[in-house]
Structure formats: C-alpha cells, structure tokens
Motif scaffolding. Structure first.
Motif, PDB file in Angstrom:
ATOM      1  N   SER A   8       0.933  -1.178  -0.019  1.00 51.50           N
ATOM      2  CA  SER A   8      -0.092  -0.002  -0.077  1.00 51.50           C
ATOM      3  C   SER A   8       0.949   1.333  -0.119  1.00 51.50           C
ATOM      4  CB  SER A   8      -0.825   0.024   1.308  1.00 51.50           C
ATOM      5  OG  SER A   8      -0.257  -0.291   2.427  1.00 51.50           O
ATOM      6  N   GLY A   9       0.470   2.374  -0.598  1.00 54.57           N
ATOM      7  CA  GLY A   9       1.144   3.350  -0.526  1.00 54.57           C
ATOM      8  C   GLY A   9       1.118   4.513   0.667  1.00 54.57           C
ATOM      9  N   LYS A  10       0.274   3.808   1.549  1.00 56.38           N
ATOM     10  CA  LYS A  10       0.330   4.300   2.949  1.00 56.38           C
ATOM     11  C   LYS A  10      -0.297   3.470   3.904  1.00 56.38           C
ATOM     12  CE  LYS A  10      -3.186   7.223   4.138  1.00 56.38           C
ATOM     13  NZ  LYS A  10      -3.984   6.241   5.001  1.00 56.38           N
ATOM     14  N   GLY A  11       0.032   3.748   5.116  1.00 53.65           N
ATOM     15  CA  GLY A  11      -0.313   2.623   6.288  1.00 53.65           C
ATOM     16  C   GLY A  11      -1.649   2.883   6.652  1.00 53.65           C
ATOM     17  N   GLY A  12      -2.306   1.789   7.082  1.00 49.45           N
ATOM     18  CA  GLY A  12      -3.810   2.039   7.669  1.00 49.45           C
ATOM     19  C   GLY A  12      -4.600   1.615   6.543  1.00 49.45           C
ATOM     20  N   THR A  13      -4.453   1.063   5.413  1.00 46.40           N
ATOM     21  CA  THR A  13      -5.351   0.673   4.473  1.00 46.40           C
ATOM     22  C   THR A  13      -6.164  -0.563   4.705  1.00 46.40           C
ATOM     23  OG1 THR A  13      -3.717  -0.236   2.955  1.00 46.40           O
ATOM     24  CG2 THR A  13      -4.217   2.132   2.846  1.00 46.40           C
ATOM     25  N   GLY A  14      -5.514  -1.527   5.544  1.00 49.92           N
ATOM     26  CA  GLY A  14      -5.960  -2.596   5.623  1.00 49.92           C
ATOM     27  C   GLY A  14      -5.330  -3.992   4.913  1.00 49.92           C
ATOM     28  N   LYS A  15      -4.261  -3.589   4.799  1.00 53.48           N
ATOM     29  CA  LYS A  15      -3.245  -4.591   3.681  1.00 53.48           C
ATOM     30  C   LYS A  15      -2.895  -5.744   4.665  1.00 53.48           C
ATOM     31  CE  LYS A  15       0.793  -3.162   3.989  1.00 53.48           C
ATOM     32  NZ  LYS A  15       1.370  -3.794   5.140  1.00 53.48           N
ATOM     33  N   THR A  16      -2.791  -5.660   5.820  1.00 51.12           N
ATOM     34  CA  THR A  16      -2.323  -6.737   6.797  1.00 51.12           C
ATOM     35  C   THR A  16      -3.538  -7.685   6.987  1.00 51.12           C
ATOM     36  OG1 THR A  16      -0.523  -5.630   7.807  1.00 51.12           O
ATOM     37  CG2 THR A  16      -1.492  -7.557   8.971  1.00 51.12           C
ATOM     38  N   THR A  17      -4.586  -7.173   7.237  1.00 46.12           N
ATOM     39  CA  THR A  17      -5.996  -7.969   7.370  1.00 46.12           C
ATOM     40  C   THR A  17      -6.327  -8.764   6.112  1.00 46.12           C
ATOM     41  OG1 THR A  17      -6.777  -6.127   8.950  1.00 46.12           O
ATOM     42  CG2 THR A  17      -8.487  -7.733   7.770  1.00 46.12           C
ATOM     43  N   ILE A  18      -6.031  -8.108   5.064  1.00 47.38           N
ATOM     44  CA  ILE A  18      -6.343  -8.868   4.051  1.00 47.38           C
ATOM     45  C   ILE A  18      -5.115 -10.017   3.673  1.00 47.38           C
ATOM     46  CG2 ILE A  18      -6.236  -8.738   1.067  1.00 47.38           C
ATOM     47  CD1 ILE A  18      -7.411  -5.644   1.404  1.00 47.38           C
ATOM     48  N   VAL A  19      -4.181  -9.717   3.804  1.00 48.04           N
ATOM     49  CA  VAL A  19      -2.884 -10.977   3.857  1.00 48.04           C
ATOM     50  C   VAL A  19      -3.494 -11.868   4.865  1.00 48.04           C
ATOM     51  CG1 VAL A  19      -0.582 -11.509   4.225  1.00 48.04           C
ATOM     52  CG2 VAL A  19      -1.183  -9.344   2.920  1.00 48.04           C
ATOM     53  N   SER A  20      -3.780 -11.648   5.967  1.00 49.38           N
ATOM     54  CA  SER A  20      -4.229 -12.519   6.871  1.00 49.38           C
ATOM     55  C   SER A  20      -5.666 -13.481   6.388  1.00 49.38           C
ATOM     56  CB  SER A  20      -4.588 -12.239   8.091  1.00 49.38           C
ATOM     57  OG  SER A  20      -5.872 -11.506   8.185  1.00 49.38           O
ATOM     58  N   CYS A  34       6.719  -8.606   5.854  1.00 51.52           N
ATOM     59  CA  CYS A  34       8.091  -8.018   5.341  1.00 51.52           C
ATOM     60  C   CYS A  34       7.999  -6.567   5.821  1.00 51.52           C
ATOM     61  CB  CYS A  34       8.275  -8.154   3.691  1.00 51.52           C
ATOM     62  SG  CYS A  34       8.696  -9.828   3.164  1.00 51.52           S
ATOM     63  N   ASP A  35       7.122  -6.211   6.709  1.00 51.55           N
ATOM     64  CA  ASP A  35       7.085  -4.890   7.275  1.00 51.55           C
ATOM     65  C   ASP A  35       8.186  -4.898   8.480  1.00 51.55           C
ATOM     66  OD1 ASP A  35       6.685  -2.238   8.274  1.00 51.55           O
ATOM     67  OD2 ASP A  35       4.536  -2.470   8.604  1.00 51.55           O
ATOM     68  N   VAL A  36       9.340  -5.023   8.407  1.00 46.19           N
ATOM     69  CA  VAL A  36      10.219  -5.422   9.552  1.00 46.19           C
ATOM     70  C   VAL A  36      10.434  -4.211  10.420  1.00 46.19           C
ATOM     71  CG1 VAL A  36      11.411  -7.386   8.023  1.00 46.19           C
ATOM     72  CG2 VAL A  36      12.374  -4.607   8.176  1.00 46.19           C
ATOM     73  N   ASP A  37      10.116  -3.009   9.857  1.00 41.70           N
ATOM     74  CA  ASP A  37      10.080  -1.864  11.126  1.00 41.70           C
ATOM     75  C   ASP A  37       8.745  -1.839  12.020  1.00 41.70           C
ATOM     76  OD1 ASP A  37      12.453  -0.119  10.139  1.00 41.70           O
ATOM     77  OD2 ASP A  37      11.531  -0.274   8.119  1.00 41.70           O
ATOM     78  N   ALA A  38       7.733  -2.406  11.705  1.00 36.28           N
ATOM     79  CA  ALA A  38       6.544  -2.463  12.690  1.00 36.28           C
ATOM     80  C   ALA A  38       5.614  -3.516  11.968  1.00 36.28           C
ATOM     81  CB  ALA A  38       5.774  -1.154  12.304  1.00 36.28           C
ATOM     82  N   PRO A  39       6.285  -4.724  12.445  1.00 41.48           N
ATOM     83  CA  PRO A  39       5.488  -5.964  11.909  1.00 41.48           C
ATOM     84  C   PRO A  39       4.218  -6.208  12.828  1.00 41.48           C
ATOM     85  CG  PRO A  39       7.243  -6.588  13.119  1.00 41.48           C
ATOM     86  CD  PRO A  39       7.523  -4.986  13.135  1.00 41.48           C
ATOM     87  N   ASN A  40       2.982  -6.574  12.438  1.00 38.85           N
ATOM     88  CA  ASN A  40       2.046  -7.049  13.138  1.00 38.85           C
ATOM     89  C   ASN A  40       1.051  -8.131  12.835  1.00 38.85           C
ATOM     90  OD1 ASN A  40       0.561  -5.595  11.109  1.00 38.85           O
ATOM     91  ND2 ASN A  40       0.090  -3.731  12.002  1.00 38.85           N
ATOM     92  N   LEU A  41       1.561  -8.880  11.548  1.00 37.62           N
ATOM     93  CA  LEU A  41       0.925  -9.851  11.178  1.00 37.62           C
ATOM     94  C   LEU A  41       0.700 -10.957  12.063  1.00 37.62           C
ATOM     95  CD1 LEU A  41      -0.704 -10.895   8.651  1.00 37.62           C
ATOM     96  CD2 LEU A  41       1.598 -11.778   7.710  1.00 37.62           C
ATOM     97  N   HIS A  42       1.920 -11.082  13.021  1.00 37.97           N
ATOM     98  CA  HIS A  42       2.089 -12.141  13.741  1.00 37.97           C
ATOM     99  C   HIS A  42       0.788 -12.196  14.802  1.00 37.97           C
ATOM    100  CE1 HIS A  42       4.122  -8.672  15.941  1.00 37.97           C
ATOM    101  NE2 HIS A  42       3.580  -9.308  16.871  1.00 37.97           N
ATOM    102  N   LEU A  43       0.237 -10.987  14.815  1.00 42.22           N
ATOM    103  CA  LEU A  43      -1.101 -10.675  15.906  1.00 42.22           C
ATOM    104  C   LEU A  43      -2.159 -11.605  15.302  1.00 42.22           C
ATOM    105  CD1 LEU A  43      -0.511  -7.114  16.868  1.00 42.22           C
ATOM    106  CD2 LEU A  43       0.230  -8.841  18.262  1.00 42.22           C
TER     107      LEU A  43
END
Length: 288
Positions: A8-20, A34-43
C-alpha cells in the motif's frame, strides 16, 4: 512457486488484514511479514516458532579503552555525535561510516557488524510464516526483508505460494518486497491521500516491472472518491480486482482472533472473490 506481494502507498489501508485472510484461504503457502520496522501480522496468525536467527546489520564503531589516548580527534570527525566525552560509542547514533577509525592515531577504533534485528519462522496450520523485527533506529530494512523471504524459501516443502505482506510506502523495504514478485496487489482507500499514494506506489511497481492490480478497501465510505480511483486505474490500464465494503464484523473477527474464513459478512465475501480473481490471473486463466 507463485509470489504475491500485498502493498500500500500508505499505512492503515487494511493491507495486513487482507493478507491474513488470503493466508487462511490457501491450504499450503509461505506467508512473510516484510514490514520489518513495524510488523503486526503475527498478531493475526497463530503459529509455533520452529526457527529463530539474529540479523547482523550495519557496522558499528567500537573504541578500545586500553589503546585510546583520548586525543579527541574521533569526536571532531564524527558528524553524528555518536562518541561521548568518555570516548564510548552510542549504538543509536553511530552510522558506521568509519571516520573515527581513519583519524585515530592510536588505532583504537574498530568497525564490526552488530545484531540489529531478529528473524523468526513459525509453522501455522496453513503453512510457514516468516517474520522479523528490526531494532528501533537500526538500518538495513531492505536487507532484512530479503532475509525474511529467503528464510521462508529455504525451508519450503510443498508450498506452491508465497504471500508477502509488504511495508507501506515506496522505500527500500517495499522494493525488497516486490522484487521478483509475480504480482503486486495494491490496497488503497477512498481518500485523496489514498489516491495520491496509489499513484506513487504504482510508479514504483511499474519501474520494477511488477504486474499490479488494485483493491479499494472500505470502498463504500466515499463512493465519489472510489469512482475517482477507478477512473484513474482505468486510464492507467490497471485492473481494480476488489472493492471491499466497510464491515464491522471484520473487527469482531480480528478481536477474537477468528479466521476470516469463518465469517460470511460482505467484506469476507468480497475478499474471497478477489482471491479467486488473483489466482486466475496468476495461474494464466485470465484473458485480457
């Protein structure tokens, strides 16, 4: 193995939710955060750790107190203020440029790599999950992203897909996330900033010759803006493969850590349709 990167071009678009959600729709896949600065998919993905490793990042200066003559030349040479008056080096400030080593008459300064992050490989019910965390202020996010991908690939068994949750923006981590990918799904939102950042990220994927499609998340919260995004994509010859409606039920699933496959609300239905379209395009069944 097919590689799909969701960015996504910006944060907060729901990208990680879609990946999950996509992770839950594939029987055997490697998923990589691969968002290694602020990963949250593990949640959202519960897995059992099977492998961990240190990430050795940029070089850092060290001063040998036994050899240091406290002449002060290193303090003058350091542009980043990383050396204190007690001639110790701050890990947060040192850029590893080596200027202090060059000017030291006593040869008391050395440069060497330091651990600046950690990598973890989990096993989930749907396959392997690779993720990492870069230490605050550390450099080398692009290199760490590459190592996350390699960790998943090296431990591959029968997985046919790799799904990558990329970082937002257009920086090094994003470039490392899309490199060699078969397709990039760009998640945007119906706002002016969403459209502006969509243009930037499409320019990035085009530069690296990565085929791209667009998903508009929460498309119904601003119908006019969603229409502008669709018009822009049509003019740019970029397919819009998903228009996910705003759905409060998604938040209930996330809070309860329930897989989206167990939910039949409008957003989940649209995500399943979008995944079906992605597979058709990536497996060569799509014409046009």
């Amino acid at each position: 193995m097919k590689t799909l990167t969701v960015i996504s071009g910006k944060g907060g678009t729901g990208k990680t939710t879609i990946v999950s959600a996509i992770h839950d729709l594939i029987d055997h896949a490697i998923t990589a955060d691969c968002d290694v600065d602020a990963p949250n998919l593990h949640l959202l993905l519960e897995g059992e750790p099977i492998l961990t490793a240190d990430f050795w990042g940029a070089n850092e200066a060290k001063i040998d107190s036994n050899r240091c003559i406290e002449c002060g030349k290193c303090l003058q040479a350091c542009r980043f203020g990383a050396i204190g008056e007690d001639f110790t080096v701050s890990s947060l400030l040192c850029e590893g440029c080596g200027a202090c080593r060059v000017v030291c008459p006593a040869h008391a300064v050395s440069l060497g790599p330091v651990v600046t992050g950690t990598l973890t490989l989990d096993r989930t019910q749907r396959g392997l999950f690779a993720h990492a965390l870069l230490k605050c202020g550390a450099e080398g996010s692009g290199k760490l992203v590459t190592e996350v991908r390699q960790m998943g690939e090296k431990n591959r068994t029968n997985e046919d897909w790799m799904v990558i949750d990329g970082a937002p923006g257009i920086g090094c981590a994003v470039i490392a996330s899309i490199s060699g990918a078969d397709m990039a799904v760009i998640v945007t939102e119906p706002t002016l900033s969403g459209l502006s950042d969509l243009e930037r990220i499409l320019g990035t994927t085009a530069h690296f010759d990565v085929p791209s499609v667009v998903c508009i998340n929460k498309a119904d919260i601003n119908g006019a803006m969603s229409g502008e995004i669709e018009d822009f994509c049509k003019e740019s010859n970029i397919p819009v493969i998903g228009k996910i409606p705003f759905d409060k039920g998604i938040y209930d699933c996330l809070q309860k850590k329930q897989p989206l496959s167990s939910y039949n609300g409008p957003a989940a239905v649209e995500i399943r349709k979008m995944w079906s379209e992605i597979k058709k395009r990536m497996e060569g069944d799509h014409v046009g």
